[in-house]
Write a protein that holds these residues in place. Structure first.
Motif, short mmCIF file in Angstrom:
data_model
loop_
_atom_site.label_atom_id
_atom_site.label_comp_id
_atom_site.label_asym_id
_atom_site.label_seq_id
_atom_site.Cartn_x
_atom_site.Cartn_y
_atom_site.Cartn_z
N GLY A 41 0.82 -1.21 0.00
CA GLY A 41 0.00 0.00 0.00
C GLY A 41 0.85 1.25 0.00
O GLY A 41 0.61 2.19 -0.77
N ALA A 42 1.89 1.26 0.85
CA ALA A 42 2.75 2.44 0.92
C ALA A 42 3.44 2.68 -0.41
O ALA A 42 3.55 3.82 -0.88
CB ALA A 42 3.78 2.26 2.03
N THR A 43 3.89 1.58 -1.05
CA THR A 43 4.59 1.74 -2.33
C THR A 43 3.67 2.32 -3.39
O THR A 43 4.05 3.26 -4.11
CB THR A 43 5.12 0.38 -2.79
N MET A 44 2.44 1.76 -3.45
CA MET A 44 1.49 2.28 -4.44
C MET A 44 1.24 3.76 -4.25
O MET A 44 1.28 4.55 -5.20
CB MET A 44 0.14 1.58 -4.27
N LEU A 45 0.99 4.12 -2.99
CA LEU A 45 0.58 5.49 -2.71
C LEU A 45 1.72 6.47 -2.91
O LEU A 45 1.56 7.53 -3.53
CB LEU A 45 0.06 5.56 -1.28
N ILE A 46 2.92 6.07 -2.41
CA ILE A 46 4.08 6.96 -2.56
C ILE A 46 4.40 7.17 -4.03
O ILE A 46 4.66 8.29 -4.47
CB ILE A 46 5.30 6.35 -1.83
N GLY A 47 4.34 6.07 -4.79
CA GLY A 47 4.66 6.20 -6.22
C GLY A 47 3.70 7.15 -6.90
O GLY A 47 4.10 8.04 -7.65
N ALA A 48 2.39 6.95 -6.63
CA ALA A 48 1.39 7.77 -7.32
C ALA A 48 1.45 9.22 -6.86
O ALA A 48 1.35 10.14 -7.67
CB ALA A 48 0.01 7.19 -7.09
N LEU A 49 1.67 9.41 -5.55
CA LEU A 49 1.73 10.78 -5.05
C LEU A 49 3.00 11.48 -5.50
O LEU A 49 2.97 12.66 -5.86
CB LEU A 49 1.67 10.78 -3.51
N GLY A 50 4.11 10.71 -5.50
CA GLY A 50 5.37 11.30 -5.94
C GLY A 50 5.28 11.76 -7.38
O GLY A 50 5.82 12.80 -7.74
N ALA A 51 4.55 10.98 -8.19
CA ALA A 51 4.44 11.34 -9.60
C ALA A 51 3.72 12.67 -9.79
O ALA A 51 3.99 13.40 -10.74
CB ALA A 51 3.71 10.24 -10.36
N MET A 52 2.81 12.99 -8.85
CA MET A 52 2.06 14.24 -8.99
C MET A 52 2.98 15.46 -8.99
O MET A 52 2.68 16.48 -9.59
CB MET A 52 1.08 14.43 -7.84
N ALA A 53 4.10 15.33 -8.25
CA ALA A 53 4.94 16.51 -8.03
C ALA A 53 6.05 16.63 -9.06
O ALA A 53 6.84 17.57 -8.98
CB ALA A 53 5.55 16.44 -6.63
N GLN A 54 6.13 15.69 -10.00
CA GLN A 54 7.30 15.68 -10.87
C GLN A 54 7.13 16.62 -12.05
O GLN A 54 6.06 16.71 -12.64
CB GLN A 54 7.57 14.26 -11.37
N ALA A 89 -4.75 4.79 -5.60
CA ALA A 89 -3.54 4.89 -6.41
C ALA A 89 -3.88 4.84 -7.89
O ALA A 89 -3.27 5.54 -8.71
CB ALA A 89 -2.57 3.76 -6.05
N SER A 90 -4.89 4.03 -8.25
CA SER A 90 -5.28 3.96 -9.66
C SER A 90 -5.83 5.30 -10.13
O SER A 90 -5.51 5.76 -11.24
CB SER A 90 -6.33 2.88 -9.87
N VAL A 91 -6.65 5.90 -9.28
CA VAL A 91 -7.22 7.20 -9.67
C VAL A 91 -6.11 8.24 -9.82
O VAL A 91 -6.10 9.03 -10.76
CB VAL A 91 -8.27 7.65 -8.62
N LEU A 92 -5.17 8.19 -8.87
CA LEU A 92 -4.05 9.13 -8.96
C LEU A 92 -3.26 8.91 -10.23
O LEU A 92 -2.80 9.86 -10.88
CB LEU A 92 -3.15 9.00 -7.73
N THR A 93 -3.09 7.62 -10.60
CA THR A 93 -2.38 7.34 -11.84
C THR A 93 -3.11 7.95 -13.02
O THR A 93 -2.49 8.56 -13.91
CB THR A 93 -2.28 5.82 -12.05
N LEU A 94 -4.43 7.81 -13.01
CA LEU A 94 -5.22 8.38 -14.09
C LEU A 94 -5.03 9.90 -14.15
O LEU A 94 -4.80 10.48 -15.21
CB LEU A 94 -6.70 8.04 -13.89
N ILE A 95 -5.07 10.53 -12.96
CA ILE A 95 -4.88 11.99 -12.92
C ILE A 95 -3.51 12.35 -13.48
O ILE A 95 -3.36 13.29 -14.27
CB ILE A 95 -5.03 12.49 -11.47
#
Lengths: 180, 526
Positions: B285-298, B426-432
């Motif tokens: 769970g942490a990996t999914m969330l960190i990856g998706a959230l980290g991507a938002m800031a890149q 995390a899937s929704v964040l990926t979509l965003i």
């Protein structure tokens, strides 16, 4: 007693290696990695049983099973493993030294800074000018091509990137993998 | 079927790479054409061999090759089951898809600095890590693929590459040292490094040994797979080499780590798989969330995609976490879903990084703020990028949908509500995220920040060398989505094989060194 000494040595090597790896200096980094890999090699060495003066050579080839049961021979396998591990860590250390030397020529400093800070201050030493905004675009991996090849309009045909081999080596000389 | 086929995916790239290294520095145009041809031929044969292996393995067999005819614990064992076969095939596809892109975009300097031999050595290391049945041999193959990746990452010597290269090398080296120490401890306590025999002996090993080994292997492999606390080397290095190299890394490297986690925990520690389930699901769970959230800031395309790799590794680990459970769905459903997810991820992620790389080359940069408006200029590239992106996000009919759905199904079925919710978020964040990439890079007014005239997608042949692989991978993803049932059946067979430890041990059939009685037999050898 031997086991205790071995265990302590491994522990000290690990501790010193971990300490050095976490320092900022790049030379310390290399030394720390070296100590860590020595520690691991010694740990591998200790994973076979420690025996003194008992080489794994059978005196009587016919009845080696008897000998195997009665004598406590040294285990040759960990030594083979260590040999492999030493070769690998040697290669990687050599590679690291080259890489760090490379960075040293870029930053002129032994200290590991934060990401790209010195580069942004000093510009890209390979492009010749620091005001191109290449770093800003994060697009510096093509710098060779950019300046030397594409802008001279030599990209016209598919296979012909450069007009001839002689031209090519001259371009290589000018660019230089080694800047000095 | 001839078990010697198992040696092909390892030996063939090795020999081809050796051949190419010998001629690499001749350097003329013709020599480079020769290198390209040899690399393409090698990878095609490699893919054919992998397909043959997969077909045989998925009919329920394990193919075992004892190298040099030495009985199991003395020699090196190569073993292929369904999971290995599927991953070998995917590796072949990814490598074959990246090669044309590399031919079209890698510059002459890198080609002369042994790019193609390194490419082949990387493929060899990945194949070997999937195939080997010996823990130390696994270490060696890890080092082979890492050495190749070190050089691929840093060749060219640009400042950013050197910086990220040092970080990448040091962190991977530390992970390898942990792995090597684990191998040493395994040999010291179990007296063997053959994985089948280790599995046999671990059953009666003391709990301390099991826990220690499991922890060290999890740290070592988790570092390679970019799991939650150990992921930071990935996004700080994947954006510096040329896009072709990033695509190759993103498609292959972390998946080796995931595979070794799958293999080691199903084979060595099946009981810890349930005892440590909270740990696995928490990390996932942490990996999914960190990856998706980290991507938002890149700020750049490739950095966003690097963070997505991390996020997706979390999904795969989630499948492993519930591998031994099942209420309405059978045991092994989770693992089958995870394998399907790996297949989806390897295809789509490679295609998307290639598409992002094409954008980057066409624009002369991939910083999202300074690019835009590609949809009018490059409609085909825009279409391919868009379809790959929605496949990554999990929109039907592409493969992302079915693989995410099956993972979600099993987590709901086993009542792990939290991690299921996290995976949906995390899937929704990926979509965003991918829609953000789409909006910034393709919509808006056309902005071209580079100093260069865009050329790549106007060049007659190169254009198709760049777009062809992306389209091919996208079609494969579409096929994986449309014929999901059939592919899920395959991965179910593979998952059952992976979970069947006794079958694995029986297939390798390691002998006890002490019980090799006949005096005429060969002595124990390394």
């Amino acid at each position: 007693m031997t086991q205790l000494i071995l265990a302590l040595t491994v522990g000290i090597l690990f501790a010193c290696g971990a300490y050095l790896v976490m320092r900022r200096g790049q030379i310390k980094l290399i030394l720390g990695l070296g100590l860590l890999s020595h520690g691991v090699n010694l740990l591998l060495f200790g994973s076979g049983k420690l025996t003194l003066g008992e080489p794994p050579i059978f005196t009587d080839k016919k009845n080696f099973l008897v000998e195997l049961a009665t004598r406590q021979l040294a285990d040759p396998l960990p030594q083979a493993l260590i040999l492999t591990a030493i070769v690998i860590s040697f290669g990687i250390t050599a590679f690291m030294i080259v890489l760090i030397n490379r960075r040293h020529t870029i930053t002129n400093s032994d200290v590991v800074q934060g990401e790209l800070v010195p580069l942004l201050l000093e510009g890209d030493p390979f492009s010749g000018d620091s005001s191109t905004g290449q770093e800003e675009n994060g697009f510096d991996w093509l710098a060779y091509e950019v300046d030397e090849i594409y802008e001279r309009g030599q990209m016209g045909t598919f296979w012909a990137r450069v007009s001839s081999d002689a031209d090519e080596s001259a371009a290589l000389e000018r660019e230089g993998y080694d800047q000095r | 079927m001839n078990p010697n086929l198992l040696a092909v995916p390892v030996a063939l790239p090795l020999f081809a790479a050796a051949l190419l290294l010998a001629v690499a520095r001749w350097g003329g145009r013709r020599a480079i054409t020769f290198q390209r041809l040899v690399a393409a031929t090698t990878l095609t044969i490699n893919l054919a061999a992998a397909l043959g292996l997969t077909q045989h393995a998925l009919s329920g067999h394990r193919i075992v090759l004892q190298m040099g005819g030495w009985q199991a614990p003395f020699g090196i064992t190569l073993i292929a089951d369904g999971l290995t076969g599927i991953l070998l095939t995917l590796t072949g596809i990814v490598a074959l898809a990246v090669l044309p892109f590399a031919i079209a975009t890698i510059d002459l300097h890198r080609e002369r600095m042994a790019f193609y031999p390194l490419f082949l050595l990387l493929v060899m290391g990945v194949n070997g890590a999937f195939l080997t049945g010996d823990l130390f041999n696994l270490y060696v193959f890890f080092e082979v693929l890492l050495m190749a990746s070190f050089v691929l990452l840093t060749v060219g010597g640009q400042p950013a590459q050197t910086h990220s290269g040092i970080r990448y090398v040091v962190l991977n080296l530390l992970g390898s040292l942990v792995f090597l120490a684990a191998a040493g401890i395994a040999y010291g306590t179990l007296g063997t490094l053959n994985m089948a025999q280790m599995a046999e002996r671990l059953e009666s090993a003391p709990m301390a040994v099991r826990t220690l080994l499991a922890g060290m292997l999890l740290v070592a492999f988790g570092g390679k797979a970019a799991l939650f606390p150990l992921f930071f080397w990935l996004p700080s290095s994947y954006h510096t080499p040329p896009p072709a190299v990033t695509a190759l890394f993103g498609g292959l490297l972390t998946k080796v780590g995931v595979y070794t986690i799958f293999r080691s925990f199903t084979l060595f520690f099946p009981d810890l798989l349930s005892a440590w389930q909270p740990l696995f699901l928490g990390i996932a769970g942490a990996t999914m969330l960190i990856g998706a959230l980290g991507a938002m800031a890149q700020p750049t395309i490739r950095r966003v995609l690097s963070f997505h790799i991390i996020s997706h590794v979390g999904f795969m680990l989630m499948g492993l976490g519930v591998a031994l459970q099942g209420n309405g769905l059978g045991v092994g459903f989770g693992l089958a879903a995870a394998i399907l997810y790996m297949a989806h991820h390897m295809l789509v992620k490679t295609g998307l990084i290639l598409a992002g790389g094409a954008v980057e080359i066409d624009m002369g940069g991939d910083r999202l703020q300074s690019i835009g408006g590609l949809v009018g200029r490059r409609p085909l590239l825009a279409l391919l990028f868009f379809l790959s992106a929605i496949s990554l996000a999990g929109i039907p009919p592409f493969s992302g949908f079915i693989s995410k759905l099956s993972l979600l199904e099993i987590t709901l079925d086993t009542r792990h509500w939290t991690v299921a919710a996290v995976s949906v978020i995390a899937s929704v964040l990926t979509l965003i995220n991918v829609m953000r990439l789409w909006r910034e890079a393709f919509w808006g007014t056309y902005e071209h920040p580079g100093r260069l005239r865009p050329w790549l997608l106007d060049a007659p042949v190169r254009r198709w060398l760049v777009l062809g692989p992306i389209a091919g991978l996208l079609l494969l993803s579409l096929g994986l989505g449309l014929f999901g049932e059939r592919f899920f059946h395959m991965t179910t067979i593979a998952a059952q094989q992976v979970l069947d430890r006794d079958g694995y041990i029986a297939a390798v059939n390691p002998v006890n060194p002490e019980s090799v009685a006949a005096p005429s037999s060969k002595e124990g050898s390394d």
